[in-house]
Write a protein that holds these residues in place. Structure first.
Motif, PDB file in Angstrom:
ATOM      1  N   ASN A  82       0.852  -1.183   0.000  1.00  0.00           N
ATOM      2  CA  ASN A  82       0.000   0.000   0.000  1.00  0.00           C
ATOM      3  C   ASN A  82       0.893   1.239   0.000  1.00  0.00           C
ATOM      4  N   GLU A  83       0.852   1.995  -1.052  1.00  0.00           N
ATOM      5  CA  GLU A  83       1.701   3.185  -1.175  1.00  0.00           C
ATOM      6  C   GLU A  83       1.466   4.196  -0.062  1.00  0.00           C
ATOM      7  N   ARG A  84       0.265   4.224   0.494  1.00  0.00           N
ATOM      8  CA  ARG A  84      -0.055   5.199   1.542  1.00  0.00           C
ATOM      9  C   ARG A  84       0.304   4.711   2.934  1.00  0.00           C
ATOM     10  N   ASP A  85       0.794   3.480   3.058  1.00  0.00           N
ATOM     11  CA  ASP A  85       1.153   2.928   4.360  1.00  0.00           C
ATOM     12  C   ASP A  85       2.661   3.043   4.564  1.00  0.00           C
ATOM     13  N   ALA A  86       3.071   3.446   5.734  1.00  0.00           N
ATOM     14  CA  ALA A  86       4.497   3.613   6.026  1.00  0.00           C
ATOM     15  C   ALA A  86       5.211   2.279   6.216  1.00  0.00           C
ATOM     16  N   PHE A  87       4.467   1.212   6.521  1.00  0.00           N
ATOM     17  CA  PHE A  87       5.101  -0.089   6.770  1.00  0.00           C
ATOM     18  C   PHE A  87       5.685  -0.669   5.482  1.00  0.00           C
ATOM     19  N   LYS A  88       6.933  -1.104   5.561  1.00  0.00           N
ATOM     20  CA  LYS A  88       7.590  -1.774   4.437  1.00  0.00           C
ATOM     21  C   LYS A  88       8.440  -2.921   4.978  1.00  0.00           C
ATOM     22  N   ILE A  89       8.456  -4.020   4.242  1.00  0.00           N
ATOM     23  CA  ILE A  89       9.354  -5.129   4.539  1.00  0.00           C
ATOM     24  C   ILE A  89      10.642  -4.798   3.800  1.00  0.00           C
ATOM     25  N   ILE A  90      11.700  -4.562   4.559  1.00  0.00           N
ATOM     26  CA  ILE A  90      12.881  -3.895   4.007  1.00  0.00           C
ATOM     27  C   ILE A  90      13.950  -4.821   3.429  1.00  0.00           C
ATOM     28  N   ASN A  91      13.894  -6.106   3.716  1.00  0.00           N
ATOM     29  CA  ASN A  91      15.037  -6.940   3.362  1.00  0.00           C
ATOM     30  C   ASN A  91      14.746  -8.056   2.360  1.00  0.00           C
ATOM     31  N   LEU A  92      13.612  -7.985   1.663  1.00  0.00           N
ATOM     32  CA  LEU A  92      13.312  -8.997   0.657  1.00  0.00           C
ATOM     33  C   LEU A  92      12.898  -8.341  -0.654  1.00  0.00           C
ATOM     34  N   SER A  93      13.286  -8.974  -1.736  1.00  0.00           N
ATOM     35  CA  SER A  93      12.779  -8.538  -3.035  1.00  0.00           C
ATOM     36  C   SER A  93      11.304  -8.914  -3.106  1.00  0.00           C
ATOM     37  N   GLU A  94      10.588  -8.317  -4.038  1.00  0.00           N
ATOM     38  CA  GLU A  94       9.170  -8.647  -4.200  1.00  0.00           C
ATOM     39  C   GLU A  94       8.994 -10.132  -4.511  1.00  0.00           C
ATOM     40  N   GLU A  95       9.855 -10.674  -5.362  1.00  0.00           N
ATOM     41  CA  GLU A  95       9.780 -12.086  -5.730  1.00  0.00           C
ATOM     42  C   GLU A  95       9.965 -12.998  -4.509  1.00  0.00           C
ATOM     43  N   ASN A  96      10.970 -12.690  -3.686  1.00  0.00           N
ATOM     44  CA  ASN A  96      11.202 -13.505  -2.486  1.00  0.00           C
ATOM     45  C   ASN A  96      10.086 -13.342  -1.470  1.00  0.00           C
TER      46      ASN A  96
END
Length: 129
Positions: A82-96
């Protein structure tokens, strides 16, 4: 149910005395998908699937813990995209990220269906199996 039997499922639930350092704690607090902790959780899910495969039902406490975790992880997965959400999983590529999420979802389904795909069905394998 003896919660020590599936310790890595229960320790991922907020409020557990061993929550700190767990997969879910790392994910929700730091946006970090800790592969080592994930595979320990995954192994407990696979073990639960094996234990209950010949039963008509899964222990209620265990089922509640699993569904709670699945719901919480799914919310974070959605928030990550969600582009409007500050939460991000920082250490994986989208594929992984998708590959790990698939492994988690299929392990959860396995607990309730009693059916678990063999590790050679996946490119991303659990090193503990």
């Amino acid at each position: 149910m003896n919660s020590s039997m599936f310790e890595n499922i229960f320790r991922n639930l907020p409020g557990n005395v061993n929550w700190e350092g767990s997969f879910y704690e790392q994910l929700t607090e730091f946006g970090r998908w800790d592969a080592k902790e994930f595979w320990m959780l995954h192994l407990d899910l696979i073990n639960a699937a094996d234990k209950f495969k010949n039963f008509d039902s899964v222990d209620k406490e265990l089922a509640l813990g699993i569904v709670t975790l699945q719901s919480k992880i799914a919310r974070l997965f959605i928030a990550h995209f969600n582009e409007r959400d500050a939460f991000k999983i920082i250490n994986l590529s989208e594929e992984n990220l998708y590959a790990f999420k698939e492994r988690f979802d299929l392990a959860v389904i396995g607990v309730f269906s009693g059916e678990v795909l063999s590790e050679d069905s996946f490119d991303l394998v659990n090193p503990l199996l």
